[in-house]
Design an enzyme around this catalytic site. Sequence first.
Site, PDB file in Angstrom:
ATOM      1  N   MET A   9       0.677  -1.195  -0.036  1.00  0.00           N
ATOM      2  CA  MET A   9      -0.055  -0.058  -0.120  1.00  0.00           C
ATOM      3  C   MET A   9       0.731   1.118   0.075  1.00  0.00           C
ATOM      4  O   MET A   9       0.376   2.172   0.249  1.00  0.00           O
ATOM      5  CB  MET A   9      -0.954  -0.031   1.234  1.00  0.00           C
ATOM      6  CG  MET A   9      -1.992  -0.874   1.091  1.00  0.00           C
ATOM      7  SD  MET A   9      -3.299  -1.071   2.215  1.00  0.00           S
ATOM      8  CE  MET A   9      -2.525  -0.736   3.629  1.00  0.00           C
ATOM      9  N   LYS A  10       2.084   1.200  -0.351  1.00  0.00           N
ATOM     10  CA  LYS A  10       2.936   2.291  -0.253  1.00  0.00           C
ATOM     11  C   LYS A  10       2.492   3.435   0.394  1.00  0.00           C
ATOM     12  O   LYS A  10       2.313   4.485  -0.648  1.00  0.00           O
ATOM     13  CB  LYS A  10       3.846   2.716  -1.498  1.00  0.00           C
ATOM     14  CG  LYS A  10       5.284   2.335  -1.266  1.00  0.00           C
ATOM     15  CD  LYS A  10       5.758   1.673  -2.254  1.00  0.00           C
ATOM     16  CE  LYS A  10       7.361   1.333  -1.949  1.00  0.00           C
ATOM     17  NZ  LYS A  10       7.963   0.258  -2.412  1.00  0.00           N
ATOM     18  N   THR A  13       4.656  -5.096  -4.498  1.00  0.00           N
ATOM     19  CA  THR A  13       5.029  -4.313  -3.383  1.00  0.00           C
ATOM     20  C   THR A  13       3.760  -3.524  -2.719  1.00  0.00           C
ATOM     21  O   THR A  13       3.061  -2.727  -3.461  1.00  0.00           O
ATOM     22  CB  THR A  13       6.027  -3.458  -3.548  1.00  0.00           C
ATOM     23  OG1 THR A  13       6.451  -2.888  -2.224  1.00  0.00           O
ATOM     24  CG2 THR A  13       5.834  -2.457  -4.633  1.00  0.00           C
ATOM     25  N   SER A  14       3.429  -3.916  -1.413  1.00  0.00           N
ATOM     26  CA  SER A  14       2.462  -3.006  -0.884  1.00  0.00           C
ATOM     27  C   SER A  14       1.038  -3.375  -1.234  1.00  0.00           C
ATOM     28  O   SER A  14       0.710  -4.619  -1.258  1.00  0.00           O
ATOM     29  CB  SER A  14       2.688  -1.663  -0.710  1.00  0.00           C
ATOM     30  OG  SER A  14       1.888  -0.851   0.161  1.00  0.00           O
ATOM     31  N   ALA A  15       0.355  -2.456  -1.963  1.00  0.00           N
ATOM     32  CA  ALA A  15      -0.814  -2.712  -2.704  1.00  0.00           C
ATOM     33  C   ALA A  15      -0.744  -3.896  -3.657  1.00  0.00           C
ATOM     34  O   ALA A  15      -1.537  -4.808  -3.864  1.00  0.00           O
ATOM     35  CB  ALA A  15      -1.492  -1.497  -3.207  1.00  0.00           C
TER      36      ALA A  15
END
Length: 427
Positions: free
Chosen positions: A1-2, A147-149
């Site tokens: 979700m950066k 990555t993240s999301a």
Amino acid sequence: MKRLTALVAGVCAAVLSVVMTATLPHQAAAATLAEVTGFGANPGNLRMHVYVPDNRPARPAIVLAMHGCGGSGPGLYSGSEFASLADRYGFIVIYPSASKKGNCFDSWSAESHVRGGGSDPVSLMSMVTYTLQRYGGDADRVYVTGTSAGGMETNIMLGNYPDVFKAGAAFMGVPHSCFANEADYIPSPGASNCASGRISKTPQQWGDLVRAAYPGYTGARPRVQLWHGTNDTLVYYAALQQEIDQWTNVFGLSQTPTGTDTPQANWNRRRYADPAGTVKVEAYSIQGAGHSLPMSGMAAAAVQFFGLTGGGPTSTPTPPAGACRVTYTPDSWNNGFTAAVTIANTGTTAVSGWTLTWTWPGNQQITNAWNATVSQQGAQVTARNAAYNATIAAGTAVTFGLQATYSGTNSAPTQFALNGTACALAT
């Protein structure tokens, strides 16, 4: 979700029919990131970019690589190691761009939680189908990472389409179907029940959510690699154990690892193998890391886990001893500095085309560079060769420079990777 919304920074016959009958979209040139339009059903309103390396086998592998909230496909291309690894190992990379909630991939809707349900997963599958057909890709070697999301969406794709993906690597993700609805997909640290790890389920219950994504499926499941920083305050570290619980249950494995080790400093790895010794799930706890993965060398570890480096999917990448050495020389003043970076080829063969990556330990922000094209995404920096210094012959070196700002302490990077392989640091 950066920063979730940015602290910023089956494949069914209908889809196949659309792809086959549509007018050919813009075709990606080799070794160039190119946008593709008209790739098939796109209910998620996503954009698609694809990177096709110059040198690839007749039936190349495909990696679907997804950015975090607030990011984009081109941003992940320039800010990660996957393209240089594609050049080295001959696989194609799809870089989608999300459009919802500050450019986050949908892992919260009911549509996203089931195979063929609609939203972003169906758009992503259209991209995979298009790439397989357009470039003669190997359907037995399709992989997903993010990555993240994008890490959250990686778990979604592995659960919804287990017959398509052979393995996946999720950085800073959450379990499949962790978000009950869009209301829980909140951009503030600690506000989301899912992202804060406050949802309590047994491994069986977590596993049931994956099984519900494709009811009745009894085929092989893709192997899963999971990454999380122990100091992540946006997507809490507790989510890693929930992912482990989910996927080990899906594979019918114990939640007690069959092996633990430390492949690199601060990389604590747990492995979960089946009775035949095949690692089905492996989880990395990165000591002291926040919401900043992947760092240098981690994409290479993911590609190794996929089995795309020729070393087998269950071994750990070991950089050739003495293949490269980096000298980093900063000159600081007030809140700014310049740095000279020298890459020495200490191996026995020439390096043809180079990408150097590292992660800043502080809040450094690059403003200018020379003798290389340098980009930055969060704390991760990628430097690519200029046309005139692309080759580093054995026993020679190249130097480039950069200018940047900072506040606080201007600590030097502690690790560099050349074309995905860790380099020694000059002292």
